[in-house]
Design a protein around this motif. Sequence first.
Motif, short mmCIF file in Angstrom:
data_model
loop_
_atom_site.label_atom_id
_atom_site.label_comp_id
_atom_site.label_asym_id
_atom_site.label_seq_id
_atom_site.Cartn_x
_atom_site.Cartn_y
_atom_site.Cartn_z
N PRO A 1 16.15 -9.87 -3.74
CA PRO A 1 16.16 -8.41 -3.63
C PRO A 1 14.96 -7.80 -4.34
O PRO A 1 14.19 -8.48 -5.02
CB PRO A 1 17.47 -8.02 -4.32
N ALA A 2 14.83 -6.49 -4.18
CA ALA A 2 13.75 -5.74 -4.84
C ALA A 2 14.28 -4.36 -5.18
O ALA A 2 15.30 -3.92 -4.63
CB ALA A 2 12.53 -5.65 -3.93
N PRO A 3 13.64 -3.64 -6.09
CA PRO A 3 14.08 -2.28 -6.40
C PRO A 3 14.19 -1.43 -5.13
O PRO A 3 13.26 -1.37 -4.32
CB PRO A 3 12.97 -1.75 -7.33
N GLY A 4 15.35 -0.83 -4.95
CA GLY A 4 15.59 -0.02 -3.77
C GLY A 4 15.97 -0.81 -2.54
O GLY A 4 16.22 -0.23 -1.49
N GLY B 1 7.18 -10.12 13.70
CA GLY B 1 6.86 -8.75 14.09
C GLY B 1 6.13 -8.00 12.99
O GLY B 1 5.16 -7.28 13.26
N ALA B 2 6.58 -8.19 11.75
CA ALA B 2 5.93 -7.51 10.63
C ALA B 2 4.51 -8.02 10.43
O ALA B 2 3.60 -7.25 10.09
CB ALA B 2 6.75 -7.71 9.35
N ALA C 1 1.02 -9.71 -1.63
CA ALA C 1 0.83 -9.44 -3.06
C ALA C 1 -0.64 -9.41 -3.42
O ALA C 1 -1.09 -8.56 -4.20
CB ALA C 1 1.56 -10.50 -3.89
N LEU C 2 -1.41 -10.31 -2.82
CA LEU C 2 -2.85 -10.34 -3.07
C LEU C 2 -3.51 -9.04 -2.61
O LEU C 2 -4.33 -8.46 -3.32
CB LEU C 2 -3.46 -11.54 -2.34
N ALA C 3 -3.13 -8.58 -1.45
CA ALA C 3 -3.73 -7.36 -0.90
C ALA C 3 -3.29 -6.11 -1.64
O ALA C 3 -3.99 -5.10 -1.64
CB ALA C 3 -3.38 -7.24 0.58
N LEU C 4 -2.11 -6.20 -2.28
CA LEU C 4 -1.59 -5.03 -2.99
C LEU C 4 -1.97 -5.02 -4.47
O LEU C 4 -1.57 -4.13 -5.21
CB LEU C 4 -0.05 -4.98 -2.87
N PRO D 1 6.03 -3.36 4.51
CA PRO D 1 7.00 -3.95 5.44
C PRO D 1 6.85 -5.45 5.59
O PRO D 1 7.84 -6.16 5.79
CB PRO D 1 6.70 -3.22 6.76
N LEU D 2 5.64 -5.95 5.48
CA LEU D 2 5.41 -7.40 5.56
C LEU D 2 6.02 -8.10 4.35
O LEU D 2 6.65 -9.15 4.48
CB LEU D 2 3.92 -7.69 5.66
N GLU D 3 5.85 -7.51 3.17
CA GLU D 3 6.42 -8.09 1.95
C GLU D 3 7.95 -8.13 2.05
O GLU D 3 8.57 -9.14 1.70
CB GLU D 3 5.97 -7.28 0.74
N ARG D 4 8.54 -7.07 2.57
CA ARG D 4 10.00 -7.03 2.71
C ARG D 4 10.48 -8.06 3.73
O ARG D 4 11.45 -8.78 3.50
CB ARG D 4 10.46 -5.63 3.12
N ALA D 5 9.78 -8.14 4.85
CA ALA D 5 10.16 -9.12 5.87
C ALA D 5 10.05 -10.54 5.33
O ALA D 5 10.88 -11.41 5.68
CB ALA D 5 9.28 -8.95 7.11
#
Length: 247
Positions: A69-72, A136-137, A195-198, A219-223
């Motif tokens: 999971p992640a915050p939110g 898709g993401a 993560a690298l791009a962010l 959205p890619l990180e979440r997917a």
Amino acid sequence: MTALPASARLAWWGTAWLRGRVGPDDFLDAVLGEDVAHVVTGADEPAPLLLELAAARNDGATAVAAVFPAPGDPTGLRGPRELNRAAIEAGEVALLLGAGTGLVPRQVGRAVEWALLPAERRPPPDLGEADRGLRGALLAAANRLAELDVARWRPEVADELHDLRTGVPLTAPPGTPSRCIDLAGRALHLEHVAALALEDDGGAVTASEAAARRDALEPLERAARLALTAACAPDGWPPADDERGQR
């Protein structure tokens, strides 16, 4: 490159041990990795991880699933609140399916402490849906970042995003479906790329451009997190694949 998280290792190898497919030594070697010890807290005294897993088996545990999971975004968890809060803070949790408990890891030096907490039963994730969601993401992020000229500010990110076959090589125990091993490898790779791009705003010259890049990557990180969760959910594995085991 990102290694398989502790909860994922426990999900795969703990499930294999509970189902009699690996012995205790193989289980411990795989779960410990480079750590020196894994202990479970929350009872009277800290206990070795394998003893806690054996106790969970006596309480009805038949497999171990991992959730990321992640915050939110507590997707994959049904509570209680204490478990959700601890899992979100750690970014992962291992659910002892059938025993009504969960283990949340915390790195302490070269050891890992697992907090034992009550866990509500949750519906298993859909493996196919998670795989399609990741593909898709990835395509959406690659197309959007191409419009934002990602190759100019992060050429290494552009290269890895466009290699759809890239995945982290993983070792899994007997009984782990090959499609789950493949999905987990791709999820870890793309989570690393996101993560690298962010990490920073790269060559962004305006706040709106930086926000556009973040909107394309989140959205890619979440997917990727959802895909890794599905790959580490034995209660959602295809029965035929589970019987055939690894390729």
